[in-house]
Design a protein around this motif. Structure first.
Motif, short mmCIF file in Angstrom:
data_model
loop_
_atom_site.label_atom_id
_atom_site.label_comp_id
_atom_site.label_asym_id
_atom_site.label_seq_id
_atom_site.Cartn_x
_atom_site.Cartn_y
_atom_site.Cartn_z
N LEU A 1 -30.80 -27.79 -24.83
CA LEU A 1 -31.64 -27.22 -25.61
C LEU A 1 -31.27 -25.67 -26.21
CD1 LEU A 1 -34.24 -28.03 -27.30
CD2 LEU A 1 -35.52 -27.21 -25.18
N PHE A 2 -31.13 -25.05 -25.39
CA PHE A 2 -30.61 -23.87 -25.97
C PHE A 2 -29.71 -23.91 -26.71
CE2 PHE A 2 -28.00 -19.74 -25.38
CZ PHE A 2 -28.85 -18.93 -25.69
N ARG A 3 -28.64 -24.66 -26.49
CA ARG A 3 -27.44 -24.71 -27.53
C ARG A 3 -27.74 -25.47 -28.95
NH1 ARG A 3 -23.11 -28.79 -25.26
NH2 ARG A 3 -24.70 -30.14 -26.26
N LEU B 1 -34.31 -34.92 -27.33
CA LEU B 1 -34.24 -35.84 -26.05
C LEU B 1 -34.53 -34.53 -24.77
CD1 LEU B 1 -34.41 -38.57 -25.28
CD2 LEU B 1 -31.76 -38.46 -24.92
N SER B 2 -33.76 -33.53 -25.27
CA SER B 2 -33.56 -32.43 -24.11
C SER B 2 -35.08 -31.81 -23.81
CB SER B 2 -32.82 -31.29 -24.43
OG SER B 2 -31.35 -31.98 -24.56
N ALA B 3 -35.72 -31.58 -24.98
CA ALA B 3 -37.09 -30.97 -25.00
C ALA B 3 -38.01 -32.08 -24.24
CB ALA B 3 -37.54 -30.80 -26.41
N ILE C 1 -23.34 -26.59 -14.10
CA ILE C 1 -23.06 -25.61 -14.78
C ILE C 1 -21.72 -25.80 -15.09
CG2 ILE C 1 -22.79 -23.18 -15.01
CD1 ILE C 1 -25.26 -23.06 -13.08
N ALA C 2 -20.76 -26.34 -14.08
CA ALA C 2 -19.15 -26.37 -14.34
C ALA C 2 -19.09 -27.68 -15.34
CB ALA C 2 -18.63 -26.78 -13.02
N GLY C 3 -19.91 -28.48 -15.28
CA GLY C 3 -19.89 -29.73 -16.26
C GLY C 3 -19.95 -29.36 -17.66
N TYR C 4 -21.00 -28.48 -17.63
CA TYR C 4 -21.48 -28.04 -19.02
C TYR C 4 -20.53 -27.11 -19.61
CZ TYR C 4 -24.47 -25.64 -22.51
OH TYR C 4 -25.17 -25.05 -23.63
#
Length: 243
Positions: free
Chosen positions: A62-64, A165-167, A202-205
């Motif tokens: 969502l930040f992105r 969907l993220s929200a 975090i690593a996957g993102y």
């Protein structure tokens, strides 16, 4: 005795990493990929740690995609998450482990079928509320609350789809965790497991952000659906053998 052995933690970290990588690339996948495999290696990893991981990846996504967010109507789906969440939590409390395994496998099969056939439905208060109820049931059993909402949001472009969907996942994850805590299904060990698995998310993102332009998303989606089907089939066989 530790609440999880190192080998199981390593396997769980790899599974969560693959799920986070997939979701960051194609918009879904963390729970659908991870839940059946995690339930096979250690049932305590589902649903609470997966819900927390879903919350984390949704927050980063969502930040992105925040500039594309349109929250219109999602409040009705979130209202539906409450009764659906209590229904799902009731099954967790009452059903034996093999039945829960079959339920998780069925939810994954449903998610795969919905992704293949790309069904659509009218978007209004009633359908959003119903989708929220089903999402709550699926989410509190297997941490897979996305398929019902994905049907309703399918008409949006990719960025709006991921943002909406993220929200929804951010708020619905908090609702799910609150309900599970109320009925006594959230333990301190689940929070520790979530912290131990968070680096994999975090690593996957981060890695997905670096390779997104070089990956064929359609092939990745197909490979993900095949993996989900095989893992759900394996969980079905294992659960039937335990009945």
């Amino acid at each position: 005795m530790p609440f999880i052995d190192p080998t199981t933690l390593l396997l769980a970290s790899v599974i969560i990493f693959c799920g986070a990588l997939t979701q960051s690339l194609i918009g879904f996948g963390l729970a659908v990929v991870a839940s059946p495999l995690l339930y096979i290696i250690d049932p305590q990893l589902v649903p609470v740690p997966v819900i927390v991981m879903g919350f984390a990846i949704s927050l980063m996504t969502l930040f992105r995609e925040r500039s594309h967010l349109e929250f219109n109507g999602l409040q009705y789906a979130l209202l539906g998450r409450v009764p659906g969440g209590f229904l799902g939590a009731s099954l967790l409390l009452l059903a034996p482990q093999p039945i829960l395994g079959l339920a998780i496998a069925a939810i994954v099969f449903t998610a795969v079928l919905l992704s293949i056939f790309k069904l659509s439905a009218p978007v209004n208060r009633i359908t959003l509320f119903i989708a929220g109820i089903v999402s709550g049931i699926f989410g509190n059993i297997a941490a897979i609350g996305g398929p019902p909402m994905a049907i309703l949001l399918a008409g949006k472009d990719a960025s709006q789809f991921r943002a909406a969907l993220s929200a929804f996942f951010i708020f619905s994850s908090m609702i799910a965790l609150a309900i599970l805590a109320i009925v006594g299904l959230v333990e301190v060990k689940h929070l520790w497991l979530s912290l131990l698995l968070l680096p994999s998310v975090i690593a996957g993102y981060i890695i997905a952000g670096r390779i997104v332009g070089r990956v064929d998303k359609d092939k990745t989606r197909k490979a993900t659906l095949i993996l989900c089907t095989l893992s759900a089939l394996l969980l079905t066989i294992k659960s039937l053998g335990s009945l």
